[in-house]
Design an enzyme around this catalytic site. Sequence first.
Site, PDB file in Angstrom:
ATOM      1  N   HIS A   1      -7.095  -6.961   0.197  1.00  0.00           N
ATOM      2  CA  HIS A   1      -5.963  -5.993   0.034  1.00  0.00           C
ATOM      3  C   HIS A   1      -4.739  -6.266   0.815  1.00  0.00           C
ATOM      4  CE1 HIS A   1      -4.064  -2.229  -0.317  1.00  0.00           C
ATOM      5  NE2 HIS A   1      -4.334  -1.610   0.908  1.00  0.00           N
TER       6      HIS A   1
ATOM      7  N   ASP B   1       0.824  -1.208   0.041  1.00  0.00           N
ATOM      8  CA  ASP B   1      -0.064  -0.145   0.096  1.00  0.00           C
ATOM      9  C   ASP B   1       0.754   1.066  -0.005  1.00  0.00           C
ATOM     10  OD1 ASP B   1      -3.170   0.870   0.536  1.00  0.00           O
ATOM     11  OD2 ASP B   1      -1.771   1.984   1.910  1.00  0.00           O
TER      12      ASP B   1
END
Length: 294
Positions: free
Chosen positions: A274, A108
Amino acid sequence: MSVPLPTSFTYRTIDADGVRINCAVGGDGPPILLLHGYPQTHLIWHHVAPRLATDHTVVLTDLRGYGDSDKPRPGQDDAEYSKRAMARDQLLVMRSLGFDRFGIAGHDRGGRVGHRLALDAPDAVTALAVLDIVPTHHAFGHADMTFGLGYYHWFFLAAGNGIPERLIGRDPEFWITARMTARHHGGTPFDPAAVAEYVRCFSDPAAIAASCADYRAAAGIDLRHDEADAGRTIACPLLALWGEHSFVGRTYDVLAAWRGYAGDVRGRALPSDHYLPEEQPELVTTALRDFFSS
């Protein structure tokens, strides 16, 4: 409640030119720097780091503005939270530990910091792994309604006038847990102790302000830096891993996106959403070990 790393990992605070960076170091062998994303800390790697430490020296840090690292007050253009500034912190940390050359794995926001570090200090970065992202410049350049709905937080957090800071500050635990549970798809459950640590760190108003500045920088000064570097590519090998159920996996041709920014690109999807290092730690560990050992 805490999520301790093994006792073989030692914690220290390193002064990166006036910004104190919290880090943990363990293992032995070629060095790897592990960088976390939003809204987490170095503990996103708590499953992966001990496995990698069997044959690597593993350094886990909290990015500036996050976890127990310093949180400089954002200035007018949020340059304090540009990926260039955040990347320089990490370069200084690794130099302080005696590592002039090292691999990076970033999830991320950490992947975006790693991307910038590989551009700004190509002689230092031997290999770069990015988890569940495409380049920031690519994402904004291909933004549409799908992107706006799927990544609405990019625009919310980048809003000015203290709006996201005030709203998140009213209930940071809800914000964090809502963000995380909405992006999980049946792998290893989040460790409640890790989530409690994320909430503890993010409940600091300075951390909320810093993270908003991080996203404002992404939509401002970071894009200017990226545009100034148009045509430059990452010199080292790049591994992209993404969740087949994540927004990134469902929306982009991830390898094609990265091939516009790096010459040697490889990677694949994992059965995850994610938060790959927490949801599929064994697969992530295997992929990183194979990549950094090649």
